[in-house]
Design an enzyme around this catalytic site. Structure first.
Site, short mmCIF file in Angstrom:
data_model
loop_
_atom_site.label_atom_id
_atom_site.label_comp_id
_atom_site.label_asym_id
_atom_site.label_seq_id
_atom_site.Cartn_x
_atom_site.Cartn_y
_atom_site.Cartn_z
N HIS A 266 0.86 -1.20 0.00
CA HIS A 266 0.00 0.00 0.00
C HIS A 266 0.89 1.24 0.00
CE1 HIS A 266 -3.42 2.51 0.58
NE2 HIS A 266 -3.68 2.31 1.85
N HIS A 305 -2.43 -2.57 -9.54
CA HIS A 305 -3.38 -1.88 -8.67
C HIS A 305 -4.68 -2.68 -8.63
CE1 HIS A 305 -5.82 1.36 -6.96
NE2 HIS A 305 -4.69 1.93 -6.65
N ASP A 363 2.84 5.19 -7.05
CA ASP A 363 4.09 5.08 -6.28
C ASP A 363 5.32 4.88 -7.14
OD1 ASP A 363 1.91 3.51 -4.17
OD2 ASP A 363 3.13 5.20 -3.51
#
Ligand code: SDX
Length: 429
Positions: A266, A305, A363
């Protein structure tokens, strides 16, 4: 079509059951299975791949189209035209502020970013080498021991005061966690700076030299905060909602969200991306690394994702921001950025990733931008946490203000032992 429904039929002759279909403003309809409990069975959906846990008006994501809207506004337009505090106002209140509302909101946040001096003593209970996320979980949770005047979750004024305190103070806590880790004296917020400028000031100023904030780097950080502000019912937001559903105070709920965000699947992914790029080392080593990914010995961090089965819209904006910052700093030939670009190109052309719809997520590039700004890797997830605080508190507020709120209490499929009697110690083999 009004009054649509889904009918459950049994193959053992039991009467069929109808469940209403509820339409959303955007995105998939949902099947309202609240009456399913009367069947004496439970639905089964570990990881909640097909489960909507709540109704919300805050953020919309379309994973196939790669769309992300905060209160209906596309993230691309907000990243380009807005700033993080304006996005905070939007997420909390549902509308963009007027000039007067924005000035008042910014003034209020920037006047509550000091910490009670006694809170600074909490930091000293940690080892110097404690991960900043451990410090943030502890200190944010401890805020409930200080702010007894804003803990009544049923009082809208208390909820508003808690929201302001959290949005204002979490950056100060994050910066002090960094400074404590480095053995630097605590720093204080400075008036007249923007939210992002002030964070950089608190991170890098020293008693002997003021930190000259680069407007380009501050703007890049502000945009990173906007991109991370909210993201529908992700794991940490769902954690905050579940904690809040028991009536826990907002500081404890946000501390729970920080704890969940810490995981490498996460919010910890941006830190893991930088470690992965260091581990790969060069473009020449990419093919061998990819073989390991396909053999499932390791994951390609910053890729994939649960919702986006297309490019994460934030990743595209982050890549652009990355380019701007590196060019501004004369680092356009930064080897990590070049390696990341090569890795992205290779992955996007590889059947393994195409079949699994694995694309770069938010990210993948954020760590490179933060590194270029001078932020140490250990502070990547704390910055994600400070950016997401407004999303967490917006969802918490939306849930608490709902008179129909119930405590979250999922059930299970039990596959353990049947009922059996206790065996005395001397009779056990
Ligand atoms: C964030 O939910 C949110 O909105 C989160 C977030 C937010 O803003 O709050 O967007 C922020 O958390 C972004 C995600 C950051 N995490 C990472 O970059 C870590 C690497 N990614 C993976 O761990 C993974 O992609 C997840 C956790 C993000 C999603 O996992 P899912 O949806 O449960 O998918 P899965 O594990 O079922 O994977 C499906 C397939 C599997 O292969 P097969 O079993 O079908 O052969 O894809 C593979 C997985 O092995 N896979 C990957 C992969 N991610 C999934 N293979 C290699 N590298 C990867 N990164």
């Amino acid at each position: 079509m009004e009054n649509r429904k889904v009918t459950l039929t049994y193959n053992d002759g039991k009467d069929s059951l109808d469940f209403p279909v509820l339409p959303g403003t955007l995105g998939p309809d949902v099947v309202d299975i609240r009456s399913f409990a009367k069947t004496g069975m439970f639905t089964f959906d570990p990881g909640f791949l097909a489960t909507s846990a709540c109704e919300s008006k805050i953020t919309f994501i379309d994973g196939d189209l790669g769309q992300l809207y905060y209160r209906g506004y596309p993230i691309e337009q907000l990243a380009e035209n807005s700033d993080y505090l304006e996005v905070c106002y939007l997420l909390l209140n549902g509308e963009l502020p007027t000039a007067e509302q924005k000035a008042k909101f910014d003034y209020t946040v920037m006047r509550h970013n000091m910490l009670h001096d006694q809170i600074l003593s909490f930091f000293k209970g940690f080892r110097r080498d404690a991960h900043p996320m451990a410090v943030m979980v502890g200190v944010v949770g401890a805020l409930s021991a200080f702010y007894h005047d804003s803990l009544d979750i049923n009082d809208p004024h208390h909820r508003e005061v808690s929201a302001f305190r959290l949005i204002a103070k979490v950056p100060t806590i994050a910066a002090q966690a960094y400074r404590y880790n480095k053995g630097l004296p605590f720093s204080y917020p400075k008036k007249g700076l923007t939210y992002a400028e002030n964070f950089l000031h608190m991170m890098f100023s020293t008693p002997v030299e003021d930190y000259k904030v680069s407007p380009v780097l501050a703007r890049a950080l502000d945009r990173i905060l906007t991109l991370h502000a909210d993201h529908e019912q992700n794991a940490s937001t769902s954690t905050v909602r579940l904690a809040g559903s028991s009536g826990a105070n907002p500081f404890a709920c946000i501390a729970a969200g920080i704890a969940c965000l810490w995981g490498p699947s996460h919010g910890g992914a941006n830190e893991a991306v930088l470690k992965m790029l260091d581990e790969i080392g060069s473009v020449e080593a990419v093919p061998a690394f990819m073989e390991g990914v396909k053999a499932k010995t390791h994951k390609l961090m910053g890729f994939g994702h649960r919702v986006y089965k297309n490019m994460d819209p934030r990743a595209a904006i982050m890549r652009e921001t990355c380019h701007e910052v590196l060019t501004e700093l004369g680092l356009e030939n930064d080897p990590k950025f070049k390696l990341a670009m090569a890795l992205e190109k290779i992955a996007l052309e590889d059947q393994y990733f195409i079949e699994r719809k694995l694309y770069p997520n938010v990210d993948f590039y954020s760590g490179i931008v933060l590194s270029a700004i001078g932020i140490p890797v250990s502070m990547f997830t704390p910055i994600f946490a400070l950016a997401r605080t407004v999303g967490w508190i917006s969802h918490w507020t939306e849930m608490i203000a709902d008179p129909g709120m119930k405590i979250g209490r999922p059930r299970q499929l039990y596959t353990g032992a049947q009922r059996r009697d206790y065996i005395a110690l001397e009779k056990r083999k």
